[in-house]
Write an enzyme that holds these catalytic residues in place. Structure first.
Site, mmCIF file in Angstrom:
data_model
loop_
_atom_site.group_PDB
_atom_site.id
_atom_site.type_symbol
_atom_site.label_atom_id
_atom_site.label_comp_id
_atom_site.label_asym_id
_atom_site.label_seq_id
_atom_site.Cartn_x
_atom_site.Cartn_y
_atom_site.Cartn_z
ATOM 1 N N ASN A 110 -68.659 -25.784 51.438
ATOM 2 C CA ASN A 110 -67.491 -24.348 51.796
ATOM 3 C C ASN A 110 -66.232 -25.095 51.617
ATOM 4 O O ASN A 110 -66.152 -26.740 51.955
ATOM 5 C CB ASN A 110 -67.887 -23.902 53.451
ATOM 6 C CG ASN A 110 -66.247 -23.265 53.623
ATOM 7 O OD1 ASN A 110 -66.073 -22.305 53.324
ATOM 8 N ND2 ASN A 110 -66.132 -23.525 54.691
ATOM 9 N N HIS A 148 -62.276 -24.720 52.553
ATOM 10 C CA HIS A 148 -61.479 -24.778 54.301
ATOM 11 C C HIS A 148 -60.280 -25.489 53.601
ATOM 12 O O HIS A 148 -59.607 -26.870 53.683
ATOM 13 C CB HIS A 148 -61.460 -25.166 54.980
ATOM 14 C CG HIS A 148 -60.927 -24.354 56.953
ATOM 15 N ND1 HIS A 148 -61.389 -22.910 56.573
ATOM 16 C CD2 HIS A 148 -60.434 -24.900 57.562
ATOM 17 C CE1 HIS A 148 -60.399 -23.713 57.306
ATOM 18 N NE2 HIS A 148 -60.396 -23.815 58.289
ATOM 19 N N SER A 169 -61.049 -29.575 52.936
ATOM 20 C CA SER A 169 -61.471 -30.148 52.920
ATOM 21 C C SER A 169 -63.020 -29.457 52.407
ATOM 22 O O SER A 169 -62.725 -28.332 52.227
ATOM 23 C CB SER A 169 -62.289 -30.265 54.324
ATOM 24 O OG SER A 169 -60.983 -30.584 55.571
ATOM 25 N N ASP A 196 -66.789 -23.480 60.104
ATOM 26 C CA ASP A 196 -65.764 -24.847 59.962
ATOM 27 C C ASP A 196 -66.188 -25.631 60.017
ATOM 28 O O ASP A 196 -65.806 -26.645 60.660
ATOM 29 C CB ASP A 196 -64.733 -23.968 60.124
ATOM 30 C CG ASP A 196 -63.850 -23.340 58.928
ATOM 31 O OD1 ASP A 196 -64.958 -22.745 58.222
ATOM 32 O OD2 ASP A 196 -62.766 -22.334 59.425
#
Ligand code: GAR
Length: 186
Positions: free
Chosen positions: A101, A103, A130, A139
């Site tokens: 992911n 972010h 990140s 997250d």
């Protein structure tokens, strides 16, 4: 996986085209029929499936559909490139340490939505982006790569977002390569 404009999706495809990243994008999944990411996939001639979250009764049933799709396309890894839905154990357990992911903050600070605005409101002088493996809580999960950026005096949210995204486009393909090395045991 994308929900928005798809600039991060494009950065992955472009890195592959420029031979900076050795990878193949088998499929793009979007949850919004009219998002920019879908248009980009069309331009690149990459299969794009719309899995519209409003058509599902629960997060779990949506994730079951995602799993079916990724199994069909036999993907080795999944990138949440601006996927704005919380994913459940249905997807995460099936693809442990295989989902990345991106972010727009220096995690673990400013998780969740509006991370850039959160950083501005908190008055921090440094923020960034990140890339991390996806774990059950939102997250979080092992960080693969980060970029830090200063927040300038009197900077607008839009200007900061543009600068953060420019860094995202550089770091995401690199993080995919790093994750790929781990998946291939090198
Ligand atoms: C990116 O800035 C990404 O970091 C963010 O959404 C944007 C998508 O832009 N993701 C999150 O906030 C996830 N919590 P894009 O559609 O142009 O790639």
């Amino acid at each position: 996986m994308a929900s928005g404009e798809g600039t991060n999706f494009s950065s992955i495809v472009q890195s592959i085209k420029d031979k900076k990243l050795i990878a193949e994008v088998s499929v793009l999944v979007v949850n919004k029929p009219f998002c920019g990411a879908r248009e980009r996939a069309k331009e690149y001639d990459i299969p794009c499936l719309v899995i519209d979250h409003t058509k599902f009764k629960s997060r779990e049933s949506l994730d079951n559909e995602l799993v079916k799709t990724f199994e069909y396309f036999q993907v080795e890894g999944i990138v949440m490139a601006g996927w704005m839905r919380i994913v459940t154990n249905i997807l995460i357990d099936k693809y442990q340490n295989r989902i990345l992911n991106i972010h727009p903050s220096l995690l673990p600070s400013f998780r969740g939505v509006n991370a850039i605005q959160q950083a501005m409101e908190a008055g921090v002088k440094i923020t960034g982006c990140s890339v991390h493996f996806v774990k059950r809580s939102v997250d979080s999960g092992e960080i693969i790569a980060q970029v830090a950026l200063p927040i300038f005096e009197n900077e607008s949210t839009d200007s900061l977002r543009m600068r953060v995204q420019a860094q995202e486009h550089k770091v995401l393909p690199k993080a995919i390569a790093l994750a790929g090395m781990r998946w291939r045991g090198s």
